[in-house]
Design a protein around this motif. Structure first.
Motif: not given
Length: 140
Positions: A71-72, A75
């Protein structure tokens, strides 16, 4: 079953991964140029996918222990494309470290076998840091 033979698909994947790292490095050198950073990210992800296969890539990124890194990284890629390259690269670096944290001990063993770097890694201070990272008790 994982195949260790080097076919053309894996060679192209390793080349794309290398170019992705190179373009990301150039993007950082040229004051966080978002075009180079985005191109580096696309090449890196496509290279990893070609090297280990689509199914293995999806399994790697969808493991529950890798969600935070996935996810990081995603993003961060989004922020790079939108126009916030510094913040995006910070998130991507964090995601990269979390995703590939299981490979750091293997990398350390590999670096210890390189002639000049191996000597550096055998020094007591560096050795104690590596032992602490591996979870061994080292007297201070």
């Amino acid at each position: 079953m994982v195949s260790f033979e080097m076919n053309d698909r894996k060679k192209i994947g390793l080349g794309l991964t290398g170019f992705g790292i190179f373009f990301s490095f150039l993007g950082i050198i040229f004051f966080f140029d978002k075009g180079l950073l985005a191109m580096g990210n696309i090449l890196f992800i496509s290279g990893v996918t070609l090297t280990i296969g689509l199914k293995s890539t999806m399994q790697f990124f969808m493991k529950p222990q890798n969600f935070k890194g996935t996810i990081s990284f995603g993003v961060g890629f989004f922020f790079v494309v939108v126009g916030w390259p510094i913040f995006g690269m910070i998130l991507e670096t964090y995601g990269f470290v979390v995703l590939f944290s299981g490979f750091w001990p293997t990398l350390a063993v590999f670096l210890q076998r390189i002639p000049i770097l191996g000597w550096l890694f055998q020094q007591p201070y560096v050795r104690s840091l590596l032992d602490r990272y591996r979870g061994r008790r080292v007297p201070v």
